[in-house]
Design an enzyme around this catalytic site. Structure first.
Site, PDB file in Angstrom:
ATOM      1  N   GLU A 145       1.899 -11.903  -7.188  1.00  0.00           N
ATOM      2  CA  GLU A 145       0.980 -10.776  -7.019  1.00  0.00           C
ATOM      3  C   GLU A 145       0.653 -10.133  -8.363  1.00  0.00           C
ATOM      4  OE1 GLU A 145       0.262  -6.604  -4.585  1.00  0.00           O
ATOM      5  OE2 GLU A 145       2.288  -7.427  -4.689  1.00  0.00           O
ATOM      6  N   GLU A 243      -2.800  -2.641   2.911  1.00  0.00           N
ATOM      7  CA  GLU A 243      -1.787  -1.981   2.089  1.00  0.00           C
ATOM      8  C   GLU A 243      -2.407  -0.736   1.467  1.00  0.00           C
ATOM      9  OE1 GLU A 243       1.737  -3.709  -0.539  1.00  0.00           O
ATOM     10  OE2 GLU A 243      -0.124  -3.574  -1.701  1.00  0.00           O
TER      11      GLU A 243
END
Length: 263
Positions: A145, A243
């Site tokens: 990520e 998110e």
């Protein structure tokens, strides 16, 4: 494309108890959730909630976090991956032969001042190759990520989707894919088209939040009308992770998100 809520953010206000968020997600029709670190969670209770609700953990972070950039921390990175593999499988449902592969998230750590970028990149590639081998042996998948975070004037070494894709290509292992966070891309100044280019086959998960503020899509400055058409055009068939920090009650927040994304 199915939506996957991150229960570190969504449902937190309504359900302070972590495992209660699995039941809330089930009630809203979700069959998977994202979470972050696991050592601070009641993982036996999480596994029970997964079994009870059928809501699996789509992804969680290698715990503890350690730097991919700094070779002095590589042993800690690999130990964290080894420790997280059985945990990820347990709460993903894989141990019963169900569900997609469990996924473990890694971030790069902060860039090392005074160290050439090429050397830092080589360090990351080296440890990711070994971590991917461990993941493959355990039947799970790693997600790198890119994260745009600055602490004490130091920026994360991998903070753009483009950088992350370059690294996934360099490692060239089927157990390593990219988690593309649209919010962090926006902080880095990447557009959707720039971020994903023609390499969506290397992307296993896309997370969304608006910019600025990291709230639900539709509350900030990003133009969301092109995201899903772009992903579909470029062959992405994976999931969309939510998110973000809700600004509305969860039912209204999810409704706004779905309208904004066109899902």
């Amino acid at each position: 494309m199915k939506l996957i809520p991150c229960i570190e953010m969504l449902y937190k206000a309504e359900h302070p108890g972590f495992t209660d968020r699995f039941r809330a997600a089930q009630a809203d029709g979700f069959d998977a959730v994202d979470m972050w670190l696991w050592r601070d969670k009641p993982m036996d209770a999480v596994a029970d909630a997964v079994a009870e609700t059928g809501v699996q953990v789509f992804s969680l972070c290698a715990d503890p976090r350690a730097s991919l950039v700094n070779p002095a921390e590589h042993a800690a990175v690999l130990a964290a991956v080894r420790d997280t593999v059985p945990v990820a499988r347990r709460v993903n449902g894989q141990l019963k032969g169900a569900g997609a592969p469990a996924r473990i998230i890694l971030a790069s750590g902060f860039a090392m001042p005074g160290v050439a970028e090429a050397e830092q990149r080589a360090n990351i590639v080296a440890v990711l190759r070994e971590a991917a081998r461990i993941a493959a042996d355990g039947g799970v998948e790693l997600l790198l990520e890119p994260v745009h975070m600055v602490i004490g004037g130091h920026l994360m070494a991998v903070h753009q989707v483009r950088q992350g894709l370059d690294l996934v290509e360099a490692v060239d292992h089927p157990a390593l894919r990219l988690l593309a966070d649209v919010y962090h891309g926006a902080v880095s100044g990447e557009t959707f088209a720039q971020a994903f280019a023609d390499r969506t086959g290397l992307v296993a998960h896309v997370q969304v939040a608006d910019f600025e503020g990291r709230h639900e899509p539709g509350t900030g400055a990003l133009d969301w009308s092109g995201l899903l058409p772009l992903l579909r055009q470029r062959g992405y068939t994976g999931s969309i992770g939510l998110e973000y920090l809700p600004t509305l009650p969860i039912d209204q927040s999810l409704a706004l998100t779905r309208r904004t994304l066109g899902l």
